[in-house]
Design a protein around this motif. Sequence first.
Motif, mmCIF file in Angstrom:
data_model
loop_
_atom_site.group_PDB
_atom_site.id
_atom_site.type_symbol
_atom_site.label_atom_id
_atom_site.label_comp_id
_atom_site.label_asym_id
_atom_site.label_seq_id
_atom_site.Cartn_x
_atom_site.Cartn_y
_atom_site.Cartn_z
ATOM 1 N N ALA A 274 -21.728 3.635 -6.385
ATOM 2 C CA ALA A 274 -22.015 3.912 -4.968
ATOM 3 C C ALA A 274 -20.919 3.498 -3.992
ATOM 4 O O ALA A 274 -20.734 4.152 -2.964
ATOM 5 C CB ALA A 274 -23.326 3.220 -4.569
ATOM 6 N N ALA A 275 -20.206 2.405 -4.280
ATOM 7 C CA ALA A 275 -19.237 1.892 -3.293
ATOM 8 C C ALA A 275 -18.152 2.926 -3.024
ATOM 9 O O ALA A 275 -17.739 3.655 -3.929
ATOM 10 C CB ALA A 275 -18.621 0.587 -3.780
ATOM 11 N N PRO A 276 -17.683 2.996 -1.769
ATOM 12 C CA PRO A 276 -16.727 4.057 -1.425
ATOM 13 C C PRO A 276 -15.330 3.765 -1.945
ATOM 14 O O PRO A 276 -14.910 2.611 -2.016
ATOM 15 C CB PRO A 276 -16.728 4.030 0.112
ATOM 16 N N PRO A 277 -14.586 4.815 -2.299
ATOM 17 C CA PRO A 277 -13.152 4.655 -2.527
ATOM 18 C C PRO A 277 -12.476 4.407 -1.177
ATOM 19 O O PRO A 277 -13.160 4.385 -0.144
ATOM 20 C CB PRO A 277 -12.746 5.999 -3.138
ATOM 21 N N PRO A 278 -11.171 4.200 -1.151
ATOM 22 C CA PRO A 278 -10.479 3.919 0.120
ATOM 23 C C PRO A 278 -10.827 4.926 1.218
ATOM 24 O O PRO A 278 -10.868 6.130 0.984
ATOM 25 C CB PRO A 278 -9.006 4.001 -0.266
ATOM 26 N N ARG A 279 -11.072 4.369 2.406
ATOM 27 C CA ARG A 279 -11.444 5.193 3.560
ATOM 28 C C ARG A 279 -10.226 5.326 4.488
ATOM 29 O O ARG A 279 -9.284 4.539 4.390
ATOM 30 C CB ARG A 279 -12.607 4.524 4.303
ATOM 31 N N PRO A 280 -10.236 6.278 5.416
ATOM 32 C CA PRO A 280 -9.126 6.390 6.363
ATOM 33 C C PRO A 280 -8.962 5.103 7.183
ATOM 34 O O PRO A 280 -9.949 4.450 7.532
ATOM 35 C CB PRO A 280 -9.546 7.564 7.257
ATOM 36 N N ALA A 281 -7.708 4.748 7.464
ATOM 37 C CA ALA A 281 -7.420 3.524 8.225
ATOM 38 C C ALA A 281 -7.243 3.880 9.701
ATOM 39 O O ALA A 281 -6.502 4.820 10.028
ATOM 40 C CB ALA A 281 -6.156 2.860 7.692
ATOM 41 N N PRO A 282 -7.932 3.144 10.615
ATOM 42 C CA PRO A 282 -7.788 3.467 12.042
ATOM 43 C C PRO A 282 -6.389 3.125 12.558
ATOM 44 O O PRO A 282 -5.841 2.072 12.248
ATOM 45 C CB PRO A 282 -8.852 2.578 12.712
ATOM 46 N N ALA A 283 -5.807 4.043 13.314
ATOM 47 C CA ALA A 283 -4.490 3.825 13.914
ATOM 48 C C ALA A 283 -4.501 4.444 15.304
ATOM 49 O O ALA A 283 -5.389 5.230 15.643
ATOM 50 C CB ALA A 283 -3.398 4.455 13.056
ATOM 51 N N ALA A 284 -3.515 4.075 16.123
ATOM 52 C CA ALA A 284 -3.514 4.468 17.537
ATOM 53 C C ALA A 284 -3.470 5.982 17.712
ATOM 54 O O ALA A 284 -4.219 6.552 18.504
ATOM 55 C CB ALA A 284 -2.339 3.816 18.249
ATOM 56 N N ALA A 285 -2.615 6.671 16.979
ATOM 57 C CA ALA A 285 -2.451 8.113 17.191
ATOM 58 C C ALA A 285 -3.504 8.926 16.447
ATOM 59 O O ALA A 285 -4.011 9.918 16.951
ATOM 60 C CB ALA A 285 -1.057 8.550 16.753
ATOM 61 N N ARG A 286 -3.854 8.480 15.214
ATOM 62 C CA ARG A 286 -4.796 9.232 14.373
ATOM 63 C C ARG A 286 -5.187 8.349 13.199
ATOM 64 O O ARG A 286 -4.444 7.439 12.832
ATOM 65 C CB ARG A 286 -4.120 10.501 13.834
ATOM 66 N N PRO A 287 -6.354 8.591 12.592
ATOM 67 C CA PRO A 287 -6.678 7.857 11.370
ATOM 68 C C PRO A 287 -5.705 8.260 10.257
ATOM 69 O O PRO A 287 -5.281 9.419 10.191
ATOM 70 C CB PRO A 287 -8.108 8.314 11.035
ATOM 71 N N VAL A 288 -5.342 7.308 9.406
ATOM 72 C CA VAL A 288 -4.427 7.591 8.298
ATOM 73 C C VAL A 288 -5.254 7.770 7.031
ATOM 74 O O VAL A 288 -5.920 6.843 6.572
ATOM 75 C CB VAL A 288 -3.404 6.441 8.121
ATOM 76 N N ALA A 289 -5.203 8.986 6.464
ATOM 77 C CA ALA A 289 -6.030 9.306 5.288
ATOM 78 C C ALA A 289 -5.342 8.830 4.016
ATOM 79 O O ALA A 289 -4.113 8.930 3.892
ATOM 80 C CB ALA A 289 -6.266 10.806 5.217
ATOM 81 N N PRO A 290 -6.122 8.308 3.050
ATOM 82 C CA PRO A 290 -5.519 7.799 1.807
ATOM 83 C C PRO A 290 -4.819 8.898 1.000
ATOM 84 O O PRO A 290 -3.918 8.609 0.208
ATOM 85 C CB PRO A 290 -6.714 7.237 1.025
ATOM 86 N N GLU A 291 -5.202 10.170 1.216
ATOM 87 C CA GLU A 291 -4.590 11.261 0.447
ATOM 88 C C GLU A 291 -3.201 11.649 0.956
ATOM 89 O O GLU A 291 -2.485 12.410 0.298
ATOM 90 C CB GLU A 291 -5.493 12.509 0.501
ATOM 91 N N GLU A 292 -2.805 11.136 2.132
ATOM 92 C CA GLU A 292 -1.465 11.464 2.640
ATOM 93 C C GLU A 292 -0.411 10.971 1.653
ATOM 94 O O GLU A 292 -0.528 9.883 1.095
ATOM 95 C CB GLU A 292 -1.251 10.819 4.020
ATOM 96 N N THR A 293 0.653 11.776 1.469
ATOM 97 C CA THR A 293 1.619 11.466 0.399
ATOM 98 C C THR A 293 2.642 10.394 0.795
ATOM 99 O O THR A 293 3.194 9.727 -0.065
ATOM 100 C CB THR A 293 2.369 12.739 -0.033
ATOM 101 N N LYS A 294 2.891 10.232 2.098
ATOM 102 C CA LYS A 294 3.858 9.221 2.532
ATOM 103 C C LYS A 294 3.189 7.837 2.555
ATOM 104 O O LYS A 294 2.060 7.697 3.029
ATOM 105 C CB LYS A 294 4.389 9.552 3.941
ATOM 106 N N VAL A 295 3.925 6.832 2.108
ATOM 107 C CA VAL A 295 3.372 5.473 2.058
ATOM 108 C C VAL A 295 3.202 4.903 3.461
ATOM 109 O O VAL A 295 4.084 5.021 4.311
ATOM 110 C CB VAL A 295 4.292 4.543 1.237
ATOM 111 N N SER A 296 2.025 4.313 3.698
ATOM 112 C CA SER A 296 1.832 3.497 4.901
ATOM 113 C C SER A 296 0.950 2.319 4.525
ATOM 114 O O SER A 296 0.113 2.414 3.614
ATOM 115 C CB SER A 296 1.191 4.317 6.030
ATOM 116 N N ALA A 297 1.160 1.197 5.216
ATOM 117 C CA ALA A 297 0.428 -0.027 4.880
ATOM 118 C C ALA A 297 0.454 -0.951 6.078
ATOM 119 O O ALA A 297 1.288 -0.793 6.966
ATOM 120 C CB ALA A 297 1.073 -0.715 3.671
ATOM 121 N N PHE A 298 -0.479 -1.916 6.125
ATOM 122 C CA PHE A 298 -0.426 -2.909 7.205
ATOM 123 C C PHE A 298 -0.647 -4.310 6.647
ATOM 124 O O PHE A 298 -1.309 -4.506 5.632
ATOM 125 C CB PHE A 298 -1.445 -2.598 8.316
#
Length: 535
Positions: A274-298
Amino acid sequence: MSRQTDEVARRRTFAIISHPDAGKTTLTEKLLLFGGAIQAAGAVKARGEQRRARSDWMKVERERGISVTSAVMTYDYAGKTFNLLDTPGHEDFSEDTYRTLTAVDSAVMVIDGAKGIESQTRKLFEVCRLRDMPITTFVNKMDRESRDPFEIIDEIEQNLAIDVTPASWPIGMGRHFLGVYDLIHDQLILMERTSRDGMPLEGEPCDGLDDPKLDEMLPEDAVITLREQVEMARGLCPPFDREAYLEGTLTPIYFGSAINTFGVRELLDGLVVAAPPPRPAPAAARPVAPEETKVSAFVFKIQANMDPKHRDRIAFVRLCSGHFKRGMKLKHSRSGKMLNVHNALLFLAQDREVAEEAWPGDIVGIPNYGNLRIGDALTEGEDIRFTGIPSFAPELLQTVRPKDPLKAKHLGKALQQLAEEGAASVVKPMIGADWIVGVVGALQFEVLADRIRTEYDLDVLFESTTLYTARWVSAPTDAELKGFVDSNRSSLGEDHDGDPVFLARNAWHLNKAEEDYPGIGFAKTKEHVEGGRDS
C-alpha cells in the motif's frame, strides 16, 4: 517499462513517528531484521556496546537512551527497496523530525497500547497532515496490559480526525495476548509460534473467521471474543481504501509487540502493497516528478562528526528525480558552482558504503566541507528551489561563552557548524560579545554543551538571558530594512546565514516593534532556501 520507472516503483521511503518510549527504536531494529540488514535481534536488551538499536549512534543518545538525530537505513524486502528514516521521538528535537518528514513519502505512527495518543504523537501527526502524508498505525506493546482496541481506534478517530481501518485484530492482551488475526489475508498468526532464530512463523491461512481451525487452535473464550469483535469492527470501521490512505484521510491499524518481533512482518507486508512510491517534490516553479530524467535533489539534514575519528560533516540528500551515478557533476543552486560527487554514501545506520548509483526516493549522504546547507538544491543544471523545509523561531534563548576567553573564535566556528546542521539557531548580537543560542526544547542545551565539549574540545557555559523570543525580520526594500536595522541595533543580531534577527525582551517589546514598523515582517519560520524567510 524503463529502468527508472521500475526503480521508482520499487522504492518505499518512510519515517517512523511516535512519542518517546512507544517502542519506535525497537520496531526500527525489527524492521531491519526482516530486511536482512542486521543479523541479531535483541540488541536493545543486550549489554554494553550492544545496548542500543543500530540507529542510535550518537554518544549522547547511547547515554540517555533517546534518539536525538534522524538516522537513515536502507534495506530490501519482498522485492522493494526501503529507505527508513528514524526520527527523534523526544519533543525537544521536533525541528529535526519536521525536516526529516519533508524527505519521506509516508509514515508509520507507533502508539503504546497502554497509553494511546500522546502529545508528541499528535504534534508529529499534524506535521504529516500538513503534507497530506499517508500514515500506517502500529499499536505496540500488546504483550503488556493495554487499552481496549475499540477505545484506541476511537481515540485515533476523535483526536486525529482520521478514519481507521483494522488490518489485523489482537487476540487478548498482556499475559493473555495470543496473537493477531490478519484481516487482509484471512490468517491466524500466533504469538508463541516462532522459528529457531526467534522469528515468528508464517500465519495459518483460514477460510474466514468461521473456519473450524480457529476453534482447534484457540481457547473457546478467545475465539468467541475474536469473532464478536471483528464483526463489530467491520461494522463500525470503513473497509481499506487505498486512495483514502494515499490522501492521508485513512490509516490502516496493525497490532503487535515489537520487542517480541510480533506483528512486524504484517506491517512490512502492508507497506510493500500500500505505501506509495516516491511522490513529486514541491518546488517554487513546479512540482518535480520522480520520473523526470535529469537528477535533482535537496539537502534536508546536515550531521557533523558521525565518525569521531574524522571530523566529517555529512549532508543527507533526498533524490527527487533522475538517475544519480557516482562521479556525476551536479550544480549547487545557491552558489551556482558545480560539485563533483565522487563519494556519496548509502547508509545502514552506522555502516555506510559508497553509492555507485541512486534513484528517486533514495537518501544519500554527501561528505560536506561547509558548502552544503539545509534546503540547498543539487541539479543537472536547472535552478530549482525546493520548498517547505523550515526552521522555527526558537522558544528558549541562552547566551553561550567559552570557559577559556581565548577560545571565543573557536566557539564561533563550532556554533556556525551546529547552526548549519540545524541543531540550533545561533545569533550574533550586533552589540555585545556573547553568542545567543536558541532551541525548541531545554534538553537541546545539554546536548549542545556535550557535543561542543566532545566534538570541538571546548568547554562552554550556557547562561539564561532576559530575552523572550526571536523573529527573522524582512522588508519590501533594502532601504527599509537598513532603516529598521540602524534604528534598532541594540535589539538585533544576525543568524549563521547573515539574516537579521529581532531579539524581543518580552511580548510587549515585540508587539511595539510590529506596531511601530508595519512594513517590516517578523517571521516565526524561515525556509531553508537561498536564505529566504517565510512567515
